[in-house]
Design a protein around this motif. Structure first.
Motif, PDB file in Angstrom:
ATOM      1  N   THR A  19       0.846  -1.195   0.000  1.00  0.00           N
ATOM      2  CA  THR A  19       0.000   0.000   0.000  1.00  0.00           C
ATOM      3  C   THR A  19       0.883   1.248   0.000  1.00  0.00           C
ATOM      4  OG1 THR A  19      -0.031   0.147   2.397  1.00  0.00           O
ATOM      5  CG2 THR A  19      -1.781  -1.170   1.347  1.00  0.00           C
ATOM      6  N   VAL A  23      -2.736  -1.489  -9.676  1.00  0.00           N
ATOM      7  CA  VAL A  23      -3.419  -1.904  -8.453  1.00  0.00           C
ATOM      8  C   VAL A  23      -3.717  -3.386  -8.631  1.00  0.00           C
ATOM      9  CG1 VAL A  23      -5.468  -1.645  -7.017  1.00  0.00           C
ATOM     10  CG2 VAL A  23      -4.399   0.377  -8.029  1.00  0.00           C
ATOM     11  N   GLU A  60      -4.695  -5.440  -5.889  1.00  0.00           N
ATOM     12  CA  GLU A  60      -5.656  -5.922  -4.900  1.00  0.00           C
ATOM     13  C   GLU A  60      -6.243  -4.725  -4.157  1.00  0.00           C
ATOM     14  OE1 GLU A  60      -5.717  -8.922  -1.025  1.00  0.00           O
ATOM     15  OE2 GLU A  60      -3.869  -8.661  -2.153  1.00  0.00           O
ATOM     16  N   THR A  61      -7.493  -4.846  -3.768  1.00  0.00           N
ATOM     17  CA  THR A  61      -8.106  -3.824  -2.902  1.00  0.00           C
ATOM     18  C   THR A  61      -8.735  -4.534  -1.714  1.00  0.00           C
ATOM     19  OG1 THR A  61     -10.174  -3.892  -4.136  1.00  0.00           O
ATOM     20  CG2 THR A  61      -8.587  -2.205  -4.787  1.00  0.00           C
ATOM     21  N   ARG A  62      -8.686  -3.868  -0.565  1.00  0.00           N
ATOM     22  CA  ARG A  62      -9.274  -4.412   0.656  1.00  0.00           C
ATOM     23  C   ARG A  62     -10.044  -3.302   1.356  1.00  0.00           C
ATOM     24  NH1 ARG A  62      -4.038  -7.484   3.257  1.00  0.00           N
ATOM     25  NH2 ARG A  62      -3.727  -8.956   1.550  1.00  0.00           N
ATOM     26  N   THR A  63     -11.159  -3.684   1.960  1.00  0.00           N
ATOM     27  CA  THR A  63     -11.916  -2.725   2.760  1.00  0.00           C
ATOM     28  C   THR A  63     -11.358  -2.748   4.177  1.00  0.00           C
ATOM     29  OG1 THR A  63     -13.870  -3.106   1.427  1.00  0.00           O
ATOM     30  CG2 THR A  63     -14.202  -2.065   3.568  1.00  0.00           C
ATOM     31  N   THR A  71     -11.186   1.955   1.464  1.00  0.00           N
ATOM     32  CA  THR A  71     -10.609   0.972   0.553  1.00  0.00           C
ATOM     33  C   THR A  71      -9.099   1.167   0.501  1.00  0.00           C
ATOM     34  OG1 THR A  71     -12.618   0.951  -0.770  1.00  0.00           O
ATOM     35  CG2 THR A  71     -10.641   0.070  -1.804  1.00  0.00           C
ATOM     36  N   GLU A  72      -8.387   0.087   0.734  1.00  0.00           N
ATOM     37  CA  GLU A  72      -6.926   0.106   0.705  1.00  0.00           C
ATOM     38  C   GLU A  72      -6.482  -0.537  -0.608  1.00  0.00           C
ATOM     39  OE1 GLU A  72      -4.205  -0.516   4.483  1.00  0.00           O
ATOM     40  OE2 GLU A  72      -4.912  -2.424   3.692  1.00  0.00           O
ATOM     41  N   GLN A  73      -5.634   0.149  -1.346  1.00  0.00           N
ATOM     42  CA  GLN A  73      -5.159  -0.377  -2.635  1.00  0.00           C
ATOM     43  C   GLN A  73      -3.734  -0.894  -2.478  1.00  0.00           C
ATOM     44  OE1 GLN A  73      -5.708   3.069  -5.203  1.00  0.00           O
ATOM     45  NE2 GLN A  73      -7.594   2.161  -5.995  1.00  0.00           N
ATOM     46  N   TYR A  74      -3.501  -2.065  -3.030  1.00  0.00           N
ATOM     47  CA  TYR A  74      -2.174  -2.659  -3.044  1.00  0.00           C
ATOM     48  C   TYR A  74      -1.614  -2.536  -4.460  1.00  0.00           C
ATOM     49  CZ  TYR A  74      -2.716  -4.627   1.577  1.00  0.00           C
ATOM     50  OH  TYR A  74      -2.874  -4.777   2.933  1.00  0.00           O
TER      51      TYR A  74
END
Length: 170
Positions: free
Chosen positions: A37, A67, A69-72, A77-80
């Motif tokens: 991130t 990007v 992967e994304t995670r809540t 929302t966190e973007q990798y």
């Protein structure tokens, strides 16, 4: 999360321009270890998150990162971000691409905590022997497998093999 492609051939002026900034080179090297991130990259590189975000956008626009992967997280929302390729290759060397790669390597060499191997040697070779050596070097890099061990550390490899310009036609 899909793994990055093995090789990305650099061809566009946008790609060379993206590689021309030292922080963007450091970001690419940092992402060699895996997706991260903006916050993690900023902490690892000791750089402001705003700077990391800006330079990741340039790398993303040039097709060098994406990007992956994304995670809540806590309602957001966190973007990798990850590299789009494990290796960068300049198929048709251009001065700006060569300069960008050498600048990137010079900066990493200067930051290296351990001894390094840095050698320049000039050889006189027949065309057949030069082609054989180029193929051996290509195979050496292509066939080198990364260690999966927990104590494995990132290392950089830059291989260049070129014919010197002599002033006489060859």
């Amino acid at each position: 999360m899909a793994p990055p492609d093995d090789v990305l051939a650099l061809t566009s002026p946008e790609q060379f321009a993206a590689l021309a900034h030292p922080l963007r080179q450091r970001l690419l090297f940092a992402l060699s270890a895996g997706a991260a991130t903006i916050s993690r990259l900023a902490a690892r590189l000791e750089v402001a998150k705003g700077s990391v975000a800006h330079h990741l956008k340039v790398l993303r626009d040039a097709g060098l990162v994406a990007v992956v992967e994304t995670r809540t997280v806590r309602g957001g929302t966190e973007q990798y971000y990850g590299r789009t390729a494990k290796r960068l290759l300049i198929d048709a060397p251009a001065p700006e691409g060569t300069a960008a790669l050498f600048t990137a390597v010079a900066q990493e060499v200067n930051r290296s905590p351990d001894e390094l191997l840095l050698t320049l040697r000039h050889l006189r070779l027949t065309p057949a022997r030069a082609a054989e050596l180029a193929e051996q070097l290509r195979r050496l890099v292509d066939e080198c497998e990364e260690d999966e061990a927990a104590d494995a550390l990132p290392h950089g490899v830059l291989v260049t093999f070129y014919q010197q310009r002599t002033g006489r036609s060859v």
